[in-house]
Design a protein around this motif. Structure first.
Motif, PDB file in Angstrom:
ATOM      1  N   ASP A 129     -12.128  47.238 -35.157  1.00 23.77           N
ATOM      2  CA  ASP A 129     -12.267  45.861 -34.681  1.00 23.77           C
ATOM      3  C   ASP A 129     -12.328  44.890 -35.844  1.00 23.77           C
ATOM      4  O   ASP A 129     -11.715  43.807 -35.810  1.00 23.77           O
ATOM      5  N   LEU A 130     -13.070  45.264 -36.889  1.00 26.39           N
ATOM      6  CA  LEU A 130     -13.157  44.393 -38.061  1.00 26.39           C
ATOM      7  C   LEU A 130     -11.790  44.220 -38.719  1.00 26.39           C
ATOM      8  O   LEU A 130     -11.405  43.117 -39.115  1.00 26.39           O
ATOM      9  N   HIS A 131     -11.072  45.335 -38.833  1.00 25.42           N
ATOM     10  CA  HIS A 131      -9.785  45.281 -39.517  1.00 25.42           C
ATOM     11  C   HIS A 131      -8.717  44.573 -38.680  1.00 25.42           C
ATOM     12  O   HIS A 131      -7.978  43.711 -39.169  1.00 25.42           O
ATOM     13  N   ASP A 132      -8.636  44.909 -37.407  1.00 26.08           N
ATOM     14  CA  ASP A 132      -7.541  44.405 -36.572  1.00 26.08           C
ATOM     15  C   ASP A 132      -7.795  43.011 -36.024  1.00 26.08           C
ATOM     16  O   ASP A 132      -6.843  42.288 -35.703  1.00 26.08           O
ATOM     17  N   VAL A 133      -9.057  42.627 -35.893  1.00 23.88           N
ATOM     18  CA  VAL A 133      -9.363  41.342 -35.275  1.00 23.88           C
ATOM     19  C   VAL A 133      -9.946  40.351 -36.281  1.00 23.88           C
ATOM     20  O   VAL A 133      -9.372  39.284 -36.542  1.00 23.88           O
ATOM     21  N   VAL A 134     -11.090  40.731 -36.868  1.00 30.61           N
ATOM     22  CA  VAL A 134     -11.817  39.777 -37.698  1.00 30.61           C
ATOM     23  C   VAL A 134     -11.024  39.417 -38.953  1.00 30.61           C
ATOM     24  O   VAL A 134     -10.846  38.226 -39.276  1.00 30.61           O
ATOM     25  N   ILE A 135     -10.543  40.450 -39.678  1.00 29.05           N
ATOM     26  CA  ILE A 135      -9.816  40.163 -40.926  1.00 29.05           C
ATOM     27  C   ILE A 135      -8.551  39.369 -40.641  1.00 29.05           C
ATOM     28  O   ILE A 135      -8.204  38.426 -41.379  1.00 29.05           O
ATOM     29  N   GLN A 136      -7.839  39.718 -39.579  1.00 31.34           N
ATOM     30  CA  GLN A 136      -6.608  39.001 -39.266  1.00 31.34           C
ATOM     31  C   GLN A 136      -6.887  37.530 -38.965  1.00 31.34           C
ATOM     32  O   GLN A 136      -6.142  36.642 -39.402  1.00 31.34           O
ATOM     33  N   ARG A 137      -7.952  37.269 -38.242  1.00 34.84           N
ATOM     34  CA  ARG A 137      -8.281  35.880 -37.933  1.00 34.84           C
ATOM     35  C   ARG A 137      -8.701  35.117 -39.188  1.00 34.84           C
ATOM     36  O   ARG A 137      -8.300  33.948 -39.392  1.00 34.84           O
ATOM     37  N   LEU A 138      -9.511  35.755 -40.010  1.00 31.05           N
ATOM     38  CA  LEU A 138      -9.904  35.092 -41.257  1.00 31.05           C
ATOM     39  C   LEU A 138      -8.703  34.832 -42.146  1.00 31.05           C
ATOM     40  O   LEU A 138      -8.584  33.768 -42.777  1.00 31.05           O
ATOM     41  N   PHE A 139      -7.794  35.811 -42.204  1.00 28.80           N
ATOM     42  CA  PHE A 139      -6.595  35.636 -43.013  1.00 28.80           C
ATOM     43  C   PHE A 139      -5.747  34.480 -42.478  1.00 28.80           C
ATOM     44  O   PHE A 139      -5.205  33.669 -43.234  1.00 28.80           O
ATOM     45  N   ASP A 192     -18.501  55.333 -33.069  1.00 26.87           N
ATOM     46  CA  ASP A 192     -18.886  53.915 -33.045  1.00 26.87           C
ATOM     47  C   ASP A 192     -18.491  53.214 -34.341  1.00 26.87           C
ATOM     48  O   ASP A 192     -17.995  52.081 -34.317  1.00 26.87           O
ATOM     49  N   ARG A 193     -18.719  53.896 -35.461  1.00 26.04           N
ATOM     50  CA  ARG A 193     -18.345  53.302 -36.748  1.00 26.04           C
ATOM     51  C   ARG A 193     -16.835  53.079 -36.830  1.00 26.04           C
ATOM     52  O   ARG A 193     -16.368  52.043 -37.308  1.00 26.04           O
ATOM     53  N   ASP A 194     -16.081  54.067 -36.350  1.00 28.98           N
ATOM     54  CA  ASP A 194     -14.623  53.945 -36.390  1.00 28.98           C
ATOM     55  C   ASP A 194     -14.150  52.791 -35.511  1.00 28.98           C
ATOM     56  O   ASP A 194     -13.253  52.034 -35.883  1.00 28.98           O
TER      57      ASP A 194
END
Length: 562
Positions: free
Chosen positions: A375-385, A368-370
């Protein structure tokens, strides 16, 4: 007439003699009848109970009553032709307390063990095999010994001494006790079969309950406590404990205790103790006295027979099941040990299943952590960037300086958010182990621990592979520096806000502690700051303590990882 008187007296005298003889024989018949009745009543009494210990004591009491003996005892024969158990009758508690030790099966008692045939003596001391009495034992004269057989096995011997009135035991006494011993063998066999059946019923019920508890997902301690309770009932023990090895493997500590709560947490050395022998060899062991095998039961319970059964097989023993009884009770039999060893497998299974369940839960947590980290790396960070890039491009299109400044501030906030999310991703990918907490977990614990003293929660930011890249010696120094910095913050800063940042970058680890307090004093002791600087210099790093323009204090501890 006078000449006929002598002839008339002769028939009268013969008649009196015949009547006297008849009366004597009638009295003998009546006495025999009464004794037969007493023997029959004794046989019924002996066989009326199915508790083995009760049956054995009743046999001795009945035998002494039948032959009018002052003292009686029953010796249970154990391995190597020794007396495993000695049940006395006729001695007061004070007399028993004065006896230094019970007989071990030497002298006349040993002769009866080697040659299981009835033995009748006018005086014990006159026999060449007489070994004497242990110190404190009352003197005894007349003696009658009869073996008790259970099928083809000699179970033990009945010992009767000191026939009342100073008389000797006669053939009739021997015949009566021999008959009683035969009935006693049947009663003992019945009691054994009853106890064996009862133990098997308890075993089956206990196995079913433990299995059900395991399948419901109960905790390890709950299952082990259930195992200990069932074992205590099954073995009729006074105290049952479950012990586990320490980290160094030199001692065993009590985790579960039934019958003596004060034993929980107690430690027993592996070397030289009964539980240690079972743990090292992976085999069950028994002893006649707990005190002789390096395992004390409890301050509240006196020590008696003991047994130790490993949880698992040789080479994979997880712990030890240790049992004990009070002094004077029957020891644990080999058949009982075998049954306990089989049932102890339930506890071993409980530990295996609990470990497997814990590993499965940990694996699920890691998965679950992985997934969350990805999801945080591939989706959230990319959108914020992407949002940050859009805002940066929009800065050139905004003419008003105030709006441009706000946009740049928003971009900075997004960059900070991205850094915090990355720090969270590292934390998700390396979850703290409760048994061996990583650097991240220890930093969080220190910061959270300062909250109660400060009255507010300091901000915390962690970046990089703190758990994986920072060696243990440097991690220990960093924690010591953070502890000192937080202590100074609590005692001297008078701050309402503080931030802690720890990051790994370019082969270095940097710790920053900043607050909005009164700042560094112009004069005063700085031994704590010198200590932080020395810690950095010993590792080839630097330490800076400054007062920023906006106020407060900023501490920067920077050391290389090499």
């Amino acid at each position: 007439m006078s000449s006929g008187e002598p002839s008339s007296l002769v028939p009268s005298m013969r008649l009196d003699e015949l009547l006297a003889e008849l009366q004597t024989r009638l009295e003998a018949v009546l006495a025999t009848r009464d004794r037969v009745h007493a023997l029959l009543e004794a046989v019924v009494s002996v066989g009326s109970d199915l508790q083995l210990e009760t049956v054995l004591r009743r046999i001795v009491e009945t035998a002494t009553r039948l032959v009018d003996a002052g003292y009686g005892a029953l010796g249970v024969i154990g391995e190597e032709s020794t007396l495993l158990e000695f049940i006395p009758v006729g001695l007061s508690e004070e007399e028993i307390a004065r006896i230094e030790h019970w007989p071990h099966g030497l002298g006349l008692l040993g002769l009866l063990i080697k040659e299981p045939v009835p033995l009748r003596l006018a005086s014990i001391s006159d026999h060449p095999e007489s070994y004497g009495f242990p110190p404190g034992h009352p003197p005894m004269g007349s003696f009658l010994g009869v073996p008790i057989r259970v099928r083809d096995e000699v179970f033990g011997n009945l010992y009767l001494t000191e026939k009342r009135g100073g008389a000797e035991f006669d053939e009739e006494d021997q015949a009566v006790v021999t008959a009683l011993a035969t009935a006693a063998g049947v009663a003992i066999e019945n009691a054994r079969l009853y106890e064996e059946t009862r133990r098997r019923e308890i075993w089956l019920q206990a196995s079913s309950e433990v299995t059900t508890t395991l399948l419901t997902g109960a905790g390890v301690d709950e299952v082990l406590s259930q195992v200990a309770r069932h074992v205590q009932q099954m073995a009729d023990a006074d105290v049952t404990t479950i012990l586990f090895p320490s980290a160094d493997g030199r001692t065993l500590h009590v985790r579960i205790a039934e019958g003596a709560d004060d034993l929980v947490g107690a430690e027993v050395p592996v070397e030289g103790s009964l539980p240690g022998a079972a743990y090292a060899a992976g085999e069950p062991y028994t002893a006649g006295d707990v005190g002789t095998v390096g395992f004390h039961m409890s301050d509240e319970v006196e020590s008696g027979p003991a047994a130790a059964v490993p949880l698992g097989t040789a080479g994979s023993v997880r712990g030890v099941l240790a049992l004990a009884k009070r002094p004077g009770r029957l020891p644990f039999t080999p058949s009982m040990l075998r049954m306990l060893h089989a049932f102890a497998g339930q506890a071993a299974i409980a530990l295996e299943l609990a470990t497997a369940r814990k590993d499965a839960e940990r694996l699920g947590l890691l998965e679950d952590r992985d997934r969350i980290a990805k999801d945080l790396h591939d989706v959230v960070i990319q959108r914020l960037f992407a949002v940050a890039m859009t805002l940066m491009s929009a800065v050139r299109l905004v003419e008003r300086p105030e709006a441009s400044t706000r946009l740049r501030h928003a971009v900075d906030e997004l960059d900070e958010t991205i850094r915090q999310i990355r720090s969270t991703i590292f934390a998700l990918q390396t979850p703290p182990d409760l048994a061996d907490p990583g650097l991240r977990a220890q930093v969080v614990a220190l910061v959270e621990g300062a909250r109660g003293h400060l009255g507010f929660m300091p901000g915390l930011q962690m970046e990089g592979r703190l758990d994986n890249d920072v060696p243990a010696p440097i991690a220990d120094q960093l924690l010591a520096v953070l502890r000192e910095a937080l202590s100074n913050l609590v005692r001297h800063a008078k701050a309402s806000k503080a931030d802690v940042a720890a990051r790994v970058e370019a082969g270095r680890v940097v710790l920053v502690v900043q607050d909005n307090g009164v700042g560094l004093p112009a004069e005063g002791r700085r031994s704590g700051l010198r200590n932080l600087q020395e810690r950095a210099e010993r590792l080839g790093g630097t330490f800076v303590a400054e007062s920023p323009a906006e106020g407060g204090t900023r501490l920067v501890w920077d050391v290389p990882l090499g």
